[in-house]
Motif scaffolding. Structure first.
Motif: not given
Length: 182
Positions: A13-18, A20-27, A30-43
């Motif tokens: 959901f974060n990766a869509l960078n919607l 404000p007021g954009a339609p809900d993408p109905m995810i 939501a799971r982590l993206t590959d970038l989200g996994k890399q961010q977690a490993l850096a943390a």
């Protein structure tokens, strides 16, 4: 001792960078993206010297994934619904404990209700929106409960709106921030 707040990594959901007021993408959940996994490993590298003893993770999948990537083999992870995200998009709708247990068999979910996320009136997309006042009350109750967690340092892996309500500040994905509470 200090409590550390850690926002989950980038989600689908974060990766869509919607806007404000954009339609809900109905995810849903939501799971982590590959970038989200890399961010977690850096943390994971950032928390090595903090001595964290216990981790509280929201039951939303992106928070569990983040907690596991950061803390597996370092500190025990407890899944707790009290600091889940405010439900206002489909990505904040959770999954049943049995589904979560299937994905994360090493964690315990039997303490969760079958529907542990907010239910109530739905928006135009069919998403049950949690009223802000109800959300803030829930987060205040969670804040008050933190004194019971004496096994510290403690890490809380959660969500942007949760931490804004809990601590009064915004956080980036996988930001690690100390939060001094009694």
């Amino acid at each position: 001792m200090t409590i550390y707040l850690i926002r989950h990594g980038q989600s689908e959901f974060n990766a869509l960078n919607l806007e404000p007021g954009a339609p809900d993408p109905m995810i849903i959940d939501a799971r982590l993206t590959d970038l989200g996994k890399q961010q977690a490993l850096a943390a994971r590298e950032q928390i090595q010297d903090l001595g964290i003893q216990t981790v509280l993770a929201s039951p939303l999948t992106r928070a569990i994934q983040t907690a596991k990537l950061i803390f597996d083999g370092i500190a025990p992870i407890q899944v707790t619904p009290a600091h889940r995200e405010r439900l206002d998009h489909a990505c904040d709708i959770g999954r049943a404990p049995a589904e979560l247990a299937s994905d994360f068999p090493e964690l315990t979910f039997d303490h969760l209700d079958d529907i542990w996320w907010h239910t109530g009136p739905q928006n135009k997309y069919g998403v049950p929106e949690e009223p802000v006042e109800m959300f803030d009350q829930r987060i205040q109750k969670f804040r008050d409960s933190l004194v019971q967690h004496t096994n510290r340092p403690l890490a809380i892996v959660g969500h942007g709106n949760t931490f804004r309500s809990l601590a009064g500040f915004d956080m980036q994905n996988c930001e690690v921030r100390p939060f001094p509470v009694p």
